[in-house]
Design a protein around this motif. Structure first.
Motif, PDB file in Angstrom:
ATOM      1  N   LEU A  18       1.012  -1.024  -0.075  1.00  0.00           N
ATOM      2  CA  LEU A  18      -0.013  -0.024  -0.061  1.00  0.00           C
ATOM      3  C   LEU A  18       0.738   1.308   0.036  1.00  0.00           C
ATOM      4  O   LEU A  18       0.618   2.317  -0.849  1.00  0.00           O
ATOM      5  N   LEU A  21       2.001   1.898  -3.376  1.00  0.00           N
ATOM      6  CA  LEU A  21       1.220   2.325  -4.510  1.00  0.00           C
ATOM      7  C   LEU A  21       0.752   3.926  -4.226  1.00  0.00           C
ATOM      8  O   LEU A  21       0.876   4.770  -4.955  1.00  0.00           O
ATOM      9  N   ASP A  25       1.999   6.687  -6.852  1.00  0.00           N
ATOM     10  CA  ASP A  25       0.810   7.544  -7.256  1.00  0.00           C
ATOM     11  C   ASP A  25       1.435   9.202  -7.090  1.00  0.00           C
ATOM     12  O   ASP A  25       1.318   9.776  -7.947  1.00  0.00           O
ATOM     13  N   LEU A  60      -6.782  -7.535   0.264  1.00  0.00           N
ATOM     14  CA  LEU A  60      -6.944  -6.269  -0.241  1.00  0.00           C
ATOM     15  C   LEU A  60      -7.893  -5.863  -1.364  1.00  0.00           C
ATOM     16  O   LEU A  60      -8.629  -4.728  -1.490  1.00  0.00           O
ATOM     17  N   LEU A  65      -9.541  -2.024  -1.873  1.00  0.00           N
ATOM     18  CA  LEU A  65      -8.438  -1.218  -1.696  1.00  0.00           C
ATOM     19  C   LEU A  65      -7.376  -1.155  -2.730  1.00  0.00           C
ATOM     20  O   LEU A  65      -6.707  -0.352  -3.038  1.00  0.00           O
ATOM     21  N   ILE A  66      -7.159  -2.257  -3.379  1.00  0.00           N
ATOM     22  CA  ILE A  66      -6.300  -2.637  -4.609  1.00  0.00           C
ATOM     23  C   ILE A  66      -7.221  -3.124  -5.708  1.00  0.00           C
ATOM     24  O   ILE A  66      -8.155  -3.877  -5.512  1.00  0.00           O
ATOM     25  N   LYS A  77      -4.383   1.132  -7.383  1.00  0.00           N
ATOM     26  CA  LYS A  77      -5.225   1.589  -6.370  1.00  0.00           C
ATOM     27  C   LYS A  77      -6.575   1.149  -6.938  1.00  0.00           C
ATOM     28  O   LYS A  77      -7.120   1.224  -7.805  1.00  0.00           O
ATOM     29  N   ARG A  80     -11.580   2.008  -3.231  1.00  0.00           N
ATOM     30  CA  ARG A  80     -11.671   2.508  -1.926  1.00  0.00           C
ATOM     31  C   ARG A  80     -10.380   2.705  -1.271  1.00  0.00           C
ATOM     32  O   ARG A  80     -10.164   2.914  -0.180  1.00  0.00           O
ATOM     33  N   PHE A  81      -9.398   2.948  -2.076  1.00  0.00           N
ATOM     34  CA  PHE A  81      -8.018   3.158  -1.542  1.00  0.00           C
ATOM     35  C   PHE A  81      -7.950   4.532  -1.015  1.00  0.00           C
ATOM     36  O   PHE A  81      -7.227   4.603   0.297  1.00  0.00           O
ATOM     37  N   ASP A  82      -8.862   5.533  -1.128  1.00  0.00           N
ATOM     38  CA  ASP A  82      -9.099   6.749  -0.444  1.00  0.00           C
ATOM     39  C   ASP A  82      -9.269   6.471   1.023  1.00  0.00           C
ATOM     40  O   ASP A  82      -9.133   7.476   1.768  1.00  0.00           O
ATOM     41  N   GLU A  85      -6.006   5.853   2.434  1.00  0.00           N
ATOM     42  CA  GLU A  85      -4.923   6.846   2.035  1.00  0.00           C
ATOM     43  C   GLU A  85      -4.562   7.941   3.141  1.00  0.00           C
ATOM     44  O   GLU A  85      -3.179   7.917   3.245  1.00  0.00           O
TER      45      GLU A  85
END
Length: 110
Positions: A18, A21, A25, A60, A65-66, A77, A80-82, A85
């Motif tokens: 994570l 990632l 980004d 994940l 999330l990924i 990402k 729901r990665f936000d 984050e």
């Protein structure tokens, strides 16, 4: 919710992936190649690949999330990665203030 996020980042493999990632980004790169872009120091490559593929990546991915592209062996990402984050940014931005080994850093196997 917060406890779930802490559980997710509690594992070296998941946290490393994570954080990678997040870093990618920031560098305007979209995806992470497995396992080359994410390696845990001291872990044997075959064991790492097996644990990622059979445990951590499905977990994940099921939580969105990924986005896991199994056939091409890369992740990006998820939708729901936000959700995670802000916690990742906190860890990433203050990693140098934390005790050694709290954050496992990626070791590129290139």
């Amino acid at each position: 919710m917060f406890n779930d996020l802490l559980t997710i980042v509690a594992n070296d493999y998941r946290r490393c992936l994570l954080l990678t990632l997040l870093e990618r980004d920031r560098n305007r790169e979209r995806d992470v190649r497995l396992p080359d872009d994410v390696a845990i120091s001291g872990a044997k490559r075959d064991e790492q690949v097996a644990e990622l593929r059979h445990c951590h990546l499905p977990m994940l991915a099921s939580g969105d999330l990924i986005e896991w592209h199994q056939e091409d062996n890369w992740v990006a990402k998820g939708s729901r990665f936000d959700d995670i984050e802000p916690l990742l940014r906190l860890l990433y931005d203050h990693g140098d203030e934390l005790p050694d080994r709290w954050l496992e850093t990626p070791v590129a196997a290139k």
